[in-house]
Design a protein around this motif. Structure first.
Motif, PDB file in Angstrom:
ATOM      1  N   ASN A 106      41.234  23.286 -64.504  1.00  0.00           N
ATOM      2  CA  ASN A 106      39.901  22.859 -64.924  1.00  0.00           C
ATOM      3  C   ASN A 106      38.911  23.031 -63.780  1.00  0.00           C
ATOM      4  OD1 ASN A 106      37.599  21.314 -65.796  1.00  0.00           O
ATOM      5  ND2 ASN A 106      38.928  20.311 -67.286  1.00  0.00           N
ATOM      6  N   LEU A 107      37.896  23.849 -63.998  1.00  0.00           N
ATOM      7  CA  LEU A 107      36.895  24.099 -62.958  1.00  0.00           C
ATOM      8  C   LEU A 107      36.053  22.873 -62.644  1.00  0.00           C
ATOM      9  CD1 LEU A 107      35.677  27.695 -63.882  1.00  0.00           C
ATOM     10  CD2 LEU A 107      36.932  27.005 -61.828  1.00  0.00           C
ATOM     11  N   ARG A 108      36.150  21.836 -63.469  1.00  0.00           N
ATOM     12  CA  ARG A 108      35.448  20.586 -63.157  1.00  0.00           C
ATOM     13  C   ARG A 108      36.291  19.679 -62.259  1.00  0.00           C
ATOM     14  NH1 ARG A 108      33.330  17.895 -68.507  1.00  0.00           N
ATOM     15  NH2 ARG A 108      32.596  16.382 -66.965  1.00  0.00           N
ATOM     16  N   ARG A 109      37.541  20.050 -62.046  1.00  0.00           N
ATOM     17  CA  ARG A 109      38.422  19.305 -61.142  1.00  0.00           C
ATOM     18  C   ARG A 109      39.097  20.284 -60.181  1.00  0.00           C
ATOM     19  NH1 ARG A 109      39.136  16.846 -66.246  1.00  0.00           N
ATOM     20  NH2 ARG A 109      40.879  18.195 -66.831  1.00  0.00           N
ATOM     21  N   PRO A 110      38.341  21.032 -59.388  1.00  0.00           N
ATOM     22  CA  PRO A 110      38.942  22.122 -58.598  1.00  0.00           C
ATOM     23  C   PRO A 110      39.700  21.653 -57.365  1.00  0.00           C
ATOM     24  CG  PRO A 110      36.611  21.980 -58.117  1.00  0.00           C
ATOM     25  CD  PRO A 110      36.866  20.987 -59.211  1.00  0.00           C
ATOM     26  N   ASN A 111      39.423  20.432 -56.870  1.00  0.00           N
ATOM     27  CA  ASN A 111      40.127  19.891 -55.700  1.00  0.00           C
ATOM     28  C   ASN A 111      40.021  20.775 -54.461  1.00  0.00           C
ATOM     29  OD1 ASN A 111      41.593  17.301 -56.499  1.00  0.00           O
ATOM     30  ND2 ASN A 111      42.244  18.658 -58.143  1.00  0.00           N
ATOM     31  N   TRP A 147      47.688  24.441 -59.691  1.00  0.00           N
ATOM     32  CA  TRP A 147      46.572  24.507 -58.746  1.00  0.00           C
ATOM     33  C   TRP A 147      46.921  25.390 -57.553  1.00  0.00           C
ATOM     34  CZ3 TRP A 147      45.986  22.558 -53.640  1.00  0.00           C
ATOM     35  CH2 TRP A 147      44.669  22.544 -53.159  1.00  0.00           C
ATOM     36  N   CYS A 148      48.083  25.182 -56.966  1.00  0.00           N
ATOM     37  CA  CYS A 148      48.493  25.996 -55.811  1.00  0.00           C
ATOM     38  C   CYS A 148      48.483  27.488 -56.162  1.00  0.00           C
ATOM     39  CB  CYS A 148      49.891  25.598 -55.347  1.00  0.00           C
ATOM     40  SG  CYS A 148      50.008  23.974 -54.581  1.00  0.00           S
ATOM     41  N   GLN A 157      42.365  37.589 -54.951  1.00  0.00           N
ATOM     42  CA  GLN A 157      41.372  38.387 -55.688  1.00  0.00           C
ATOM     43  C   GLN A 157      40.056  38.473 -54.927  1.00  0.00           C
ATOM     44  OE1 GLN A 157      40.852  36.912 -59.675  1.00  0.00           O
ATOM     45  NE2 GLN A 157      43.011  37.179 -60.232  1.00  0.00           N
ATOM     46  N   ARG A 158      39.586  37.353 -54.434  1.00  0.00           N
ATOM     47  CA  ARG A 158      38.272  37.334 -53.783  1.00  0.00           C
ATOM     48  C   ARG A 158      38.272  38.121 -52.480  1.00  0.00           C
ATOM     49  NH1 ARG A 158      34.506  31.981 -53.320  1.00  0.00           N
ATOM     50  NH2 ARG A 158      34.542  32.250 -55.594  1.00  0.00           N
ATOM     51  N   TYR A 159      39.399  38.101 -51.754  1.00  0.00           N
ATOM     52  CA  TYR A 159      39.449  38.756 -50.446  1.00  0.00           C
ATOM     53  C   TYR A 159      40.281  40.036 -50.451  1.00  0.00           C
ATOM     54  CZ  TYR A 159      37.357  34.426 -48.756  1.00  0.00           C
ATOM     55  OH  TYR A 159      36.509  33.354 -48.552  1.00  0.00           O
ATOM     56  N   ASN A 160      40.616  40.502 -51.650  1.00  0.00           N
ATOM     57  CA  ASN A 160      41.357  41.767 -51.785  1.00  0.00           C
ATOM     58  C   ASN A 160      42.628  41.793 -50.946  1.00  0.00           C
ATOM     59  OD1 ASN A 160      39.415  42.997 -53.550  1.00  0.00           O
ATOM     60  ND2 ASN A 160      38.096  43.303 -51.760  1.00  0.00           N
ATOM     61  N   ALA A 195      38.754  33.191 -63.201  1.00  0.00           N
ATOM     62  CA  ALA A 195      37.627  32.278 -63.423  1.00  0.00           C
ATOM     63  C   ALA A 195      37.241  31.574 -62.127  1.00  0.00           C
ATOM     64  CB  ALA A 195      37.990  31.249 -64.499  1.00  0.00           C
ATOM     65  N   LEU A 196      38.227  31.163 -61.334  1.00  0.00           N
ATOM     66  CA  LEU A 196      37.927  30.514 -60.056  1.00  0.00           C
ATOM     67  C   LEU A 196      37.332  31.500 -59.066  1.00  0.00           C
ATOM     68  CD1 LEU A 196      38.024  28.137 -58.088  1.00  0.00           C
ATOM     69  CD2 LEU A 196      40.420  28.719 -57.608  1.00  0.00           C
ATOM     70  N   ALA A 197      37.906  32.672 -58.974  1.00  0.00           N
ATOM     71  CA  ALA A 197      37.417  33.669 -58.012  1.00  0.00           C
ATOM     72  C   ALA A 197      35.986  34.095 -58.306  1.00  0.00           C
ATOM     73  CB  ALA A 197      38.337  34.886 -58.018  1.00  0.00           C
ATOM     74  N   SER A 198      35.605  34.089 -59.579  1.00  0.00           N
ATOM     75  CA  SER A 198      34.256  34.526 -59.960  1.00  0.00           C
ATOM     76  C   SER A 198      33.265  33.364 -60.028  1.00  0.00           C
ATOM     77  CB  SER A 198      34.296  35.239 -61.317  1.00  0.00           C
ATOM     78  OG  SER A 198      34.810  34.385 -62.332  1.00  0.00           O
ATOM     79  N   SER A 199      33.721  32.143 -59.740  1.00  0.00           N
ATOM     80  CA  SER A 199      32.834  30.979 -59.767  1.00  0.00           C
ATOM     81  C   SER A 199      31.988  30.939 -58.501  1.00  0.00           C
ATOM     82  CB  SER A 199      33.658  29.690 -59.872  1.00  0.00           C
ATOM     83  OG  SER A 199      34.302  29.406 -58.627  1.00  0.00           O
ATOM     84  N   SER A 200      31.086  29.948 -58.439  1.00  0.00           N
ATOM     85  CA  SER A 200      30.234  29.802 -57.260  1.00  0.00           C
ATOM     86  C   SER A 200      30.871  28.917 -56.193  1.00  0.00           C
ATOM     87  CB  SER A 200      28.886  29.194 -57.671  1.00  0.00           C
ATOM     88  OG  SER A 200      29.051  27.860 -58.122  1.00  0.00           O
ATOM     89  N   TYR A 201      32.090  28.417 -56.450  1.00  0.00           N
ATOM     90  CA  TYR A 201      32.737  27.536 -55.477  1.00  0.00           C
ATOM     91  C   TYR A 201      33.061  28.291 -54.190  1.00  0.00           C
ATOM     92  CZ  TYR A 201      33.593  23.888 -58.989  1.00  0.00           C
ATOM     93  OH  TYR A 201      33.456  22.902 -59.915  1.00  0.00           O
ATOM     94  N   PRO A 202      32.796  27.670 -53.035  1.00  0.00           N
ATOM     95  CA  PRO A 202      33.286  28.250 -51.778  1.00  0.00           C
ATOM     96  C   PRO A 202      34.813  28.267 -51.798  1.00  0.00           C
ATOM     97  CG  PRO A 202      31.661  26.510 -51.378  1.00  0.00           C
ATOM     98  CD  PRO A 202      32.024  26.426 -52.823  1.00  0.00           C
ATOM     99  N   LEU A 203      35.396  29.368 -51.412  1.00  0.00           N
ATOM    100  CA  LEU A 203      36.845  29.516 -51.457  1.00  0.00           C
ATOM    101  C   LEU A 203      37.289  30.100 -50.121  1.00  0.00           C
ATOM    102  CD1 LEU A 203      39.078  29.001 -53.536  1.00  0.00           C
ATOM    103  CD2 LEU A 203      38.863  31.378 -54.270  1.00  0.00           C
TER     104      LEU A 203
END
Length: 477
Positions: A106-111, A147-148, A157-160, A195-203
């Motif tokens: 859940n993107l509303r509980r990303p931890n 989650w892990c 995905q985000r950092y190839n 979905a997480l990788a394409s979100s605006s959350y810092p990762l």
């Protein structure tokens, strides 16, 4: 074992007792005994002593992994983690996200706020518990492993990152999660990760993947994770309560041990919270059985007159500190004194404002939202128009604004969300005038991610979000 009347060993005719009447009496005794056991399961004395027994096990685990920070999984886990030993961070891995057929990330509980702590400490201990019938809560056996794996995959995905050098496989406890369920969950990971990788959350790019391991009171040897940092950051999942077949066992100490006794504390705790328990645990555990309820009532009453500070106000970083979010209990005269440059919007559910403050020298708006369906309507028809007008005016005059509600996580977070849409562009820069017509569900989702990034506990209710959608996205009347 079923007791037969003939096993009792006397003549029914001599006593005027028939086998049928004795069988009825035996069933009545059994029913009474079961009723007593059920009542004991709701007894706060037995529950607090059971929690204390489980805390001793958690402390043993924490000492074995002394370099790893101790984190409670809300809500149940907070009862089992002494604040003196806690890292100060809290997790929210919800069990329902791991229920069979309902698996979710859940993107509303990303931890994601936990990642910095995990990297800094090279791992983490997460504590939770579960009631009878399970050896481990779904939050630890499935939600956290999901989650892990999602975080590991999203980072790749985000950092190839080449997956051949980055272990993003799903790990679950084999004695708890079947191979079939494991396969079902594995098939959903890539979509959640995308979905997480394409979100605006810092990762952040972590050095090695996250890797869960599991410990319960039946664990005989604690795994050695001292050399793990070459290939994984260990997340030690601790199920605090000992598995009890019937959920309850007698103890020589004069109490009945209840597995997972802290679960659903609203049903048994009489207003006691984990914070109040730990602030008074020595006195509470020292009470006699017949004295405890009176002491709990006194502790809860005293707490109502002496507010416990929660989280400090959270700045929404994306806005450069123009908007702030907190709970009403986080506000005091020192915060809101004449020297404050902020304006304040305070939402309260009680008939009278929850705080007695002098607002000299600062702008403020007090708004009442009753509970239930009426409150939902008041929020949409009264609170949103008034608060956004007040906030828009304050921002235009160069004032930063702090919005608060009872928890700081629902209605106040909803108002911040609306203001982010109305007064800030997609980069978080303040814009004069309203952008009401430019909003859509995706822009709202992105702005909600901004809020959760800075206040992980923020979680506007479904009803709150529905009223926000109506306010922002419905044609103006």
């Amino acid at each position: 074992m079923t007791i037969e009347p003939d096993d009792i060993g006397f003549e029914f005719e001599d006593e005027g007792i028939t086998p049928e009447s004795l069988q009825r009496d035996l069933k009545l005794v059994e029913k009474t005994a079961l009723s007593r056991i059920r009542k004991e399961s709701h007894d706060i004395y037995n529950r607090l002593h059971s929690i204390n027994e489980d805390v001793l096990f958690v402390d043993t685990v924490a000492k074995n992994y002394a370099t790893l920070p101790l984190v409670a999984n809300l809500r149940c886990g907070a009862w089992y983690v002494n604040p003196e030993n806690s890292s100060g961070s809290q997790a929210y891995f919800k069990s329902t996200d791991g229920h069979y057929g309902n698996w979710s990330f859940n993107l509303r509980r990303p931890n994601l706020h936990l990642l910095a702590l995990i990297v800094e400490s090279k791992g983490m201990i997460v504590v939770d518990s579960t009631r009878s019938g399970k050896r481990m809560p779904d939050a630890l056996s499935k939600t956290l492993p999901i989650w892990c794996t999602v975080v590991n995959t999203a980072i790749a995905q985000r950092y190839n990152i080449e997956l051949s050098t980055w272990d993003s496989r799903l790990f679950t406890p084999p004695n708890v999660v079947s191979a079939q369920e494991h396969a079902h969950i594995s098939g959903k990971i890539d979509a959640w990760a995308t979905a997480l990788a394409s979100s605006s959350y810092p990762l952040p790019r972590i050095p090695v993947p996250l890797r869960p391991i599991w410990i319960t009171p039946s664990t005989t040897d604690f795994p050695d994770v001292s050399s793990w940092n070459e290939y994984g950051l260990p997340l030690v999942c601790v199920s605090a309560s000992r598995f009890v077949e019937e959920g309850l066992e007698r103890r020589a100490g004069g109490y009945s041990y209840i597995q997972g006794s802290a679960d659903d504390h609203e049903m048994w705790a009489m207003g006691l919270t984990p914070d109040l328990f730990w602030a008074n645990h020595t006195a509470l555990l020292g009470c006699q059985h017949d004295e405890l309820e009176a002491m709990v009532r006194q502790v809860v009453l005293d707490a109502s007159f002496h507010r416990i500070k929660r989280n400090p106000p959270s700045a929404i970083a994306k806005t450069g500190g123009r908007l702030w979010l907190c709970a009403n209990d986080d506000l005091d005269a020192a915060t809101m004194g004449a020297s404050s440059s902020k304006a304040y919007v305070i939402i309260h559910s009680t008939p009278s404002p929850p705080i007695s403050l002098t607002f000299e020298g600062t702008g403020h708006l007090l708004l009442h939202v009753p509970g239930g369906k009426k409150g939902s309507s008041v929020f949409r028809e009264d609170v949103l128009p008034k608060s956004t007008h007040f906030i828009g005016t304050a921002l235009a005059h160069g004032q930063d604004v702090c919005i608060s509600c009872d928890t700081g996580n629902d209605l106040a977070a909803g108002i911040v969300l609306v203001c982010l849409q109305l007064f800030f562009d997609d980069d978080g820069s303040y814009e004069t005038g309203s952008r009401r017509a430019m909003g859509n569900k995706q822009t709202l989702q992105t702005r909600l991610e901004w809020i959760i990034s800075d206040r992980p506990s923020a979680n506007p209710a479904r009803t709150t979000l529905k009223r926000i959608n109506e306010f922002l996205l419905s044609p103006a009347r």
